[in-house]
Design a protein around this motif. Sequence first.
Motif, short mmCIF file in Angstrom:
data_model
loop_
_atom_site.label_atom_id
_atom_site.label_comp_id
_atom_site.label_asym_id
_atom_site.label_seq_id
_atom_site.Cartn_x
_atom_site.Cartn_y
_atom_site.Cartn_z
N TRP A 55 0.84 -1.21 0.00
CA TRP A 55 0.00 0.00 0.00
C TRP A 55 0.87 1.26 0.00
CZ3 TRP A 55 -0.74 3.76 3.92
CH2 TRP A 55 -1.82 4.64 3.70
N LEU A 56 1.90 1.28 0.82
CA LEU A 56 2.78 2.45 0.89
C LEU A 56 3.46 2.70 -0.45
CD1 LEU A 56 4.41 1.77 4.39
CD2 LEU A 56 2.93 3.72 3.83
N ARG A 57 3.91 1.63 -1.09
CA ARG A 57 4.58 1.79 -2.38
C ARG A 57 3.59 2.27 -3.44
NH1 ARG A 57 6.67 -3.56 -3.17
NH2 ARG A 57 7.53 -2.91 -5.14
N GLN A 58 2.34 1.79 -3.36
CA GLN A 58 1.31 2.26 -4.30
C GLN A 58 1.02 3.75 -4.12
OE1 GLN A 58 -1.94 -0.41 -3.49
NE2 GLN A 58 -0.86 -2.16 -4.37
N GLN A 59 1.24 4.23 -2.89
CA GLN A 59 1.04 5.66 -2.59
C GLN A 59 2.26 6.50 -3.02
OE1 GLN A 59 -1.97 6.63 -0.93
NE2 GLN A 59 -2.42 4.51 -1.40
N GLY A 60 3.28 5.84 -3.58
CA GLY A 60 4.46 6.55 -4.05
C GLY A 60 5.48 6.86 -2.96
N LYS A 61 5.38 6.16 -1.85
CA LYS A 61 6.31 6.42 -0.74
C LYS A 61 7.54 5.52 -0.85
CE LYS A 61 2.29 7.54 2.07
NZ LYS A 61 2.34 8.99 1.92
N LEU A 62 8.65 6.00 -0.33
CA LEU A 62 9.84 5.17 -0.25
C LEU A 62 9.66 4.23 0.93
CD1 LEU A 62 13.53 6.18 -0.56
CD2 LEU A 62 12.79 4.85 1.40
N VAL A 63 9.85 2.94 0.68
CA VAL A 63 9.74 1.93 1.73
C VAL A 63 11.12 1.34 1.96
CG1 VAL A 63 8.71 -0.27 2.42
CG2 VAL A 63 7.33 1.43 1.20
N ALA A 64 11.52 1.27 3.21
CA ALA A 64 12.81 0.68 3.58
C ALA A 64 12.58 -0.44 4.58
CB ALA A 64 13.73 1.74 4.18
N LEU A 65 13.54 -1.36 4.62
CA LEU A 65 13.53 -2.44 5.60
C LEU A 65 14.83 -2.39 6.39
CD1 LEU A 65 12.23 -5.51 3.53
CD2 LEU A 65 10.94 -4.12 5.13
N PRO A 66 14.80 -2.88 7.63
CA PRO A 66 16.03 -2.91 8.42
C PRO A 66 16.95 -4.05 7.97
CG PRO A 66 14.24 -3.86 9.66
CD PRO A 66 13.65 -3.38 8.37
N VAL A 67 18.24 -3.79 8.02
CA VAL A 67 19.25 -4.80 7.74
C VAL A 67 20.21 -4.80 8.94
CG1 VAL A 67 21.23 -5.37 6.27
CG2 VAL A 67 19.08 -4.61 5.23
N VAL A 68 20.52 -6.00 9.42
CA VAL A 68 21.49 -6.11 10.52
C VAL A 68 22.88 -5.87 9.94
CG1 VAL A 68 22.50 -7.63 12.26
CG2 VAL A 68 20.02 -7.68 11.84
N ALA A 69 23.46 -4.73 10.30
CA ALA A 69 24.78 -4.37 9.78
C ALA A 69 25.89 -4.96 10.64
CB ALA A 69 24.91 -2.85 9.73
N CYS A 70 25.59 -5.16 11.93
CA CYS A 70 26.60 -5.69 12.85
C CYS A 70 25.87 -6.33 14.03
CB CYS A 70 27.49 -4.53 13.34
SG CYS A 70 28.82 -5.04 14.42
N THR A 71 26.38 -7.46 14.50
CA THR A 71 25.73 -8.13 15.63
C THR A 71 26.38 -7.77 16.97
OG1 THR A 71 27.06 -10.11 15.26
CG2 THR A 71 24.85 -10.07 14.29
N ASP A 72 27.63 -7.33 16.94
CA ASP A 72 28.30 -6.98 18.20
C ASP A 72 29.25 -5.81 17.96
OD1 ASP A 72 29.09 -7.03 20.81
OD2 ASP A 72 30.54 -8.67 20.54
N PRO A 73 28.83 -4.59 18.29
CA PRO A 73 27.57 -4.23 18.95
C PRO A 73 26.39 -4.27 17.98
CG PRO A 73 28.79 -2.25 18.39
CD PRO A 73 29.66 -3.40 18.00
N PRO A 74 25.16 -4.39 18.49
CA PRO A 74 23.99 -4.47 17.61
C PRO A 74 23.81 -3.18 16.81
CG PRO A 74 23.31 -4.42 19.92
CD PRO A 74 24.80 -4.47 19.90
N LYS A 75 23.70 -3.33 15.49
CA LYS A 75 23.55 -2.15 14.64
C LYS A 75 22.63 -2.48 13.47
CE LYS A 75 26.07 1.41 12.21
NZ LYS A 75 26.38 1.41 10.82
N LEU A 76 21.61 -1.64 13.28
CA LEU A 76 20.70 -1.75 12.14
C LEU A 76 21.00 -0.62 11.16
CD1 LEU A 76 17.13 -2.33 13.66
CD2 LEU A 76 18.64 -4.03 12.62
N GLU A 77 20.71 -0.89 9.89
CA GLU A 77 20.70 0.19 8.90
C GLU A 77 19.44 0.02 8.06
OE1 GLU A 77 24.55 -0.45 7.19
OE2 GLU A 77 23.84 -2.02 5.83
#
Length: 196
Positions: free
Chosen positions: A73-95
Amino acid sequence: MSLDTLPVQIKETLRRQFRAFRAGLSEEAHHRRSRAIVRRLQELPELREARSVLLYWPLLERREIDLRPLADWLRQQGKLVALPVVACTDPPKLEARRFGDPSQLERGPWGLQEPRTAPLVPPETLDVVLVPALGVGRNGYRIGYGKGYYDTFLRELSACTICPVYMECLVDVVPPEPHDVPVQIVVTEQEVIRRS
């Protein structure tokens, strides 16, 4: 038990309770409840007005709320959709990385489906972040899986934070620990709670 360890003990008890609730959800109930929560999310002005949204790809085997229809639905509305990616497990880091379609997803740490090679989305450009939780308090504090990824990520953000959760996994208060970051809005099948 000391007062210092009390929040940890309470959270562990609640974590077990919420996991047991999820484990007892039938596929049909999971689908019906997810649809109801997604409908409420779609009505939020914060999501309607957002240009960029970070949400999470659900672990269906854990009966996480299915946000895939919301991503469409968000993409149909023309919005940018992002998902989290685990960049590092120690220390915990999302991007945050741009989400195009499910074919780009690959299994990352913790079994999560991630767009690991998609373009990065700078955190400061996110308008809304949907934050997963096993359960949440009306005070905005969450019970996650205990790794601290989202608390670390949210600490640097100015985006609106929204936690979708089953109504049975909503409690009055989750006792915070020093590193916890509360969400601003909680959405269940039946209500929207805005933390003042």
